[in-house]
Design an enzyme around this catalytic site. Sequence first.
Site, PDB file in Angstrom:
ATOM      1  CB  CYS A  91      48.492  36.814  42.918  1.00 38.14           C
ATOM      2  SG  CYS A  91      47.903  36.778  41.223  1.00 38.14           S
ATOM      3  CD  GLU A 134      45.263  43.109  39.313  1.00 38.24           C
ATOM      4  OE1 GLU A 134      45.232  42.304  38.373  1.00 38.24           O
ATOM      5  OE2 GLU A 134      45.201  42.745  40.503  1.00 38.24           O
TER       6      GLU A 134
HETATM    7 NI    NI Z   1      47.337  38.901  40.695  1.00 37.18          NI
END
Ligand code: NI
Length: 178
Positions: A91, A134
Amino acid sequence: MTLRTILHHPDNRLRQKCPDHELFNNDLKALVSDMFETMYFEKGIGLSAIQINIITRVITIDVSKEQNKQLVLVNPIIIEKKEPVLFSEGCLSVPGIYEKVERYNFIRYRAKDINGNEFENNASELLAICIQHEIDHLDGKLFVDYLSDMKRSKIEKGLVKQKRTSSQVKRIDNPYIK
Ligand code: NI
């Protein structure tokens, strides 16, 4: 277009539940354009508005190698999911960390496009994983939340250390960062 700053875990601003996005106007187009620019610059395949401190349900995704398959999802929801799979992910808000997380290999989702038109579609494999990752961001959730407390605490300590010595830390070029 402007490069935006990405918030890094642990930062409480990443923990907010984002409200639905209401206005489909030039501001949204500018936001999406900044998000794609920032995402490509950071070598990510997905970005949520909350990661650049805009608290609304807007996601940009491009999982293609050529960076030519842009997908914008506004107010996305998953309406079907099947085939659990363990997938190694990272991420942009948790730099340098890659861990396996259980997701679904196939999903069907509903969202609005950048003009406010609602649509439904299927997604599988990397795209499906990315959409799930997401949407978690929009609910204030990070992939490290799926890990054990001990592992997450180690990651948090590691990140604090990394911040102090950031000049020594090299960016890892990994296609699976979101
Ligand atoms: Ni992320």
